[in-house]
Design an enzyme around this catalytic site. Structure first.
Site, PDB file in Angstrom:
ATOM      1  N   ARG A   1       0.829  -1.219   0.000  1.00 24.39           N
ATOM      2  CA  ARG A   1       0.000   0.000   0.000  1.00 24.39           C
ATOM      3  C   ARG A   1       0.860   1.265   0.000  1.00 24.39           C
ATOM      4  O   ARG A   1       0.420   2.308  -0.495  1.00 24.39           O
ATOM      5  CB  ARG A   1      -0.935   0.009   1.207  1.00 24.39           C
ATOM      6  CG  ARG A   1      -2.184  -0.815   0.938  1.00 24.39           C
ATOM      7  CD  ARG A   1      -3.122  -0.763   2.107  1.00 24.39           C
ATOM      8  NE  ARG A   1      -4.425  -1.268   1.727  1.00 24.39           N
ATOM      9  CZ  ARG A   1      -5.363  -1.611   2.591  1.00 24.39           C
ATOM     10  NH1 ARG A   1      -5.131  -1.511   3.892  1.00 24.39           N
ATOM     11  NH2 ARG A   1      -6.521  -2.046   2.165  1.00 24.39           N
TER      12      ARG A   1
ATOM     13  N   LYS B   1     -15.047 -14.587   6.650  1.00 24.88           N
ATOM     14  CA  LYS B   1     -16.442 -14.337   7.045  1.00 24.88           C
ATOM     15  C   LYS B   1     -17.428 -14.278   5.893  1.00 24.88           C
ATOM     16  O   LYS B   1     -17.286 -13.464   4.985  1.00 24.88           O
ATOM     17  CB  LYS B   1     -16.511 -13.028   7.819  1.00 24.88           C
ATOM     18  CG  LYS B   1     -15.981 -13.145   9.225  1.00 24.88           C
ATOM     19  CD  LYS B   1     -16.116 -11.843   9.928  1.00 24.88           C
ATOM     20  CE  LYS B   1     -16.648 -12.028  11.326  1.00 24.88           C
ATOM     21  NZ  LYS B   1     -17.018 -10.740  11.916  1.00 24.88           N
TER      22      LYS B   1
ATOM     23  N   GLY C   1      -6.880  -6.781   0.731  1.00 26.22           N
ATOM     24  CA  GLY C   1      -5.563  -6.754   1.354  1.00 26.22           C
ATOM     25  C   GLY C   1      -4.988  -8.152   1.540  1.00 26.22           C
ATOM     26  O   GLY C   1      -3.817  -8.392   1.242  1.00 26.22           O
TER      27      GLY C   1
ATOM     28  N   GLY D   1     -12.476  -4.034   1.562  1.00 29.72           N
ATOM     29  CA  GLY D   1     -13.886  -3.649   1.637  1.00 29.72           C
ATOM     30  C   GLY D   1     -14.250  -2.691   0.516  1.00 29.72           C
ATOM     31  O   GLY D   1     -15.340  -2.775  -0.067  1.00 29.72           O
TER      32      GLY D   1
HETATM   33  C1  3PG Z   1      -8.679  -1.631   4.710  1.00 34.13           C
HETATM   34  O1  3PG Z   1      -7.743  -2.199   5.288  1.00 34.13           O
HETATM   35  O2  3PG Z   1      -9.553  -2.268   4.071  1.00 34.13           O
HETATM   36  C2  3PG Z   1      -8.714  -0.129   4.691  1.00 34.13           C
HETATM   37  O3  3PG Z   1      -7.506   0.421   5.097  1.00 34.13           O
HETATM   38  C3  3PG Z   1      -9.868   0.364   5.520  1.00 34.13           C
HETATM   39  O4  3PG Z   1      -9.676   0.031   6.860  1.00 34.13           O
HETATM   40  P1  3PG Z   1     -10.942  -0.092   7.843  1.00 34.13           P
HETATM   41  O5  3PG Z   1     -11.699  -1.323   7.418  1.00 34.13           O
HETATM   42  O6  3PG Z   1     -10.368  -0.184   9.217  1.00 34.13           O
HETATM   43  O7  3PG Z   1     -11.768   1.162   7.655  1.00 34.13           O
END
Ligand code: 3PG
Length: 394
Positions: free
Chosen positions: A36, A201, A351, A375
């Protein structure tokens, strides 16, 4: 970003929202995957090269709105500096005295990184006024705003959603590329279009499964989430990961899927959730009661490979097993290698799957695109309005 560069940024302060939320080793605190950080370099280099004073901000982990040393961005500042080949000035707070003096001292072409945005309750607040007050403080550090935090565009957070309303705002190179690539999947993807979903999940993936089912030709499900589907098919899953309250929903999805959903036929079942646990391959409909499924089995890998053969578009999100433990990494490796070799437009999202590609030593360039969003990429594919993108379009 090109529009902003064309206006000229020399001597101007540009506030860049990045997603530097990188995984850290639990014992040593070392950065275990810097993907990232690398992903935001093109935007940062373009700005420093044009003489901007670059102020970078990001979150890391999920601290609870107050400083928490285990989530400090300090180590990230060091790594960012190494990759950029220049010193990154680190502010030990986000909008306080350290941030103010660090930003004020920046020379043209220099970079500052502010401490974790989530050390401030205003960043993630659901209260518009509280978020707005924090956004005012952040916006004071920039003459313009660049959003290059694709991984966070699905969050209605101050730095993503409220700052762009206060400054001239543009998308960075990474956000633009991610949206261009993912929109190829939501538009008219070349067929056959096969999606591979894994991860732990089911509840995180239900909405995307529902949204994808009408569009995909095949949906292959592995990882921890497959056990809730196997249970919905009437199989016992031993002590494997199970979301009992999701079983009924999975059953309905299976009924509605017109045979598009493909589940494992064998799994690697272990005595315990441990790297050295005794394990063997068992049929997916015969997991012994005290065993825990930690990977998909070889027959499943072969079956999924057949389903992926001939695909013209592939989207993969989520590991097929506990790939961090070598004994349970074969499924993820097998699927990743199959996707890497496919004669298709391939997108890896999330990720964990991106980290798996790198941790397993696979060649990143053999994939069409590795998304930095977990997400965020799923919500994009669901067709949701993403607060960060909407704010840029405004
Ligand atoms: C992720 O790792 O998907 C992003 O950095 C967002 O992080 P978060 O789900 O803690 O908002």
């Amino acid at each position: 970003l090109d529009d902003l560069l064309a206006e000229g940024v020399s001597g101007r302060r540009v506030l860049v929202r990045a997603d530097l939320n990188v995984p850290l080793d639990k014992q040593t605190g070392d950065i275990t995957d810097d993907g990232r950080i690398r992903a935001v370099l093109p935007t940062l280099s373009a700005l420093t090269g044009a003489g901007a004073k670059v102020v970078v901000c990001s979150h890391l982990g999920r601290p609870k709105g107050a400083p928490d040393p285990q989530f400090s961005l300090g180590p990230v500042a060091g790594r960012l500096g190494e990759l950029l080949g220049t010193r990154v000035h680190f502010a030990t707070d986000t909008v306080g005295e350290s941030a103010r003096s660090t930003v004020d001292a920046l020379a043209d072409g220099e970079v500052a990184l502010l401490e974790n945005l989530r050390f401030n309750a205003g960043e993630t607040s659901k209260d518009d006024a509280e978020r707005g007050a924090f956004a005012d403080q952040l916006a004071a550090f920039g003459d313009a705003y660049v959003d290059d935090a694709f991984g966070a565009v699905h969050r209605k957070h101050a730095s993503v959603h409220d700052v762009p309303a206060r400054l001239p705002h543009v998308a960075g190179r990474l956000v633009l590329r991610e949206v261009e690539v993912l929109s190829r999947l939501t538009g008219e993807p070349e067929r056959p279009y096969v999606v591979v979903l894994g991860g732990s999940k089911v509840s995180d993936k239900l909405a995307v499964i529902e949204a994808l089912l009408p569009t995909v030709d095949r949906l292959l499900i592995g990882g921890g989430m497959c056990f809730t589907f196997l249970k919905a098919q009437g199989h016992e899953v031993g002590s494997s990961l199970l979301e009992e309250e999701m079983v009924e929903t999975c059953r309905t999805l299976l009924e509605r899927s017109e045979g598009k959903i493909m589940l494992p036929v064998d799994v690697v079942a272990a005595d315990a959730f441990a790297p050295d646990a005794a394990h063997d391959t068992v049929p997916a409909d015969g997991i012994p009661s005290k065993r825990v499924g930690l990977d998909i089995g070889p027959e499943t890998v072969a079956g999924f490979a057949v389903a992926l053969k001939g695909a013209r578009t592939i989207f993969w999100n989520g590991p097929m097993g506990v790939f961090e433990m070598p004994a349970f990494a074969h499924g993820t490796r097998g699927i990743a290698e199959t996707i890497a070799k496919a004669d298709a437009f391939t997108v890896v999202g999330g990720g964990d799957s991106a980290a798996a590609v790198r941790a397993l030593g696979l060649d990143e360039s053999s994939f069409g695109h590795i998304s930095t969003g977990g997400g965020a990429s799923l919500e994009y594919l669901e067709g949701k309005t993403l607060p960060g993108i909407a704010a840029l379009e405004n």
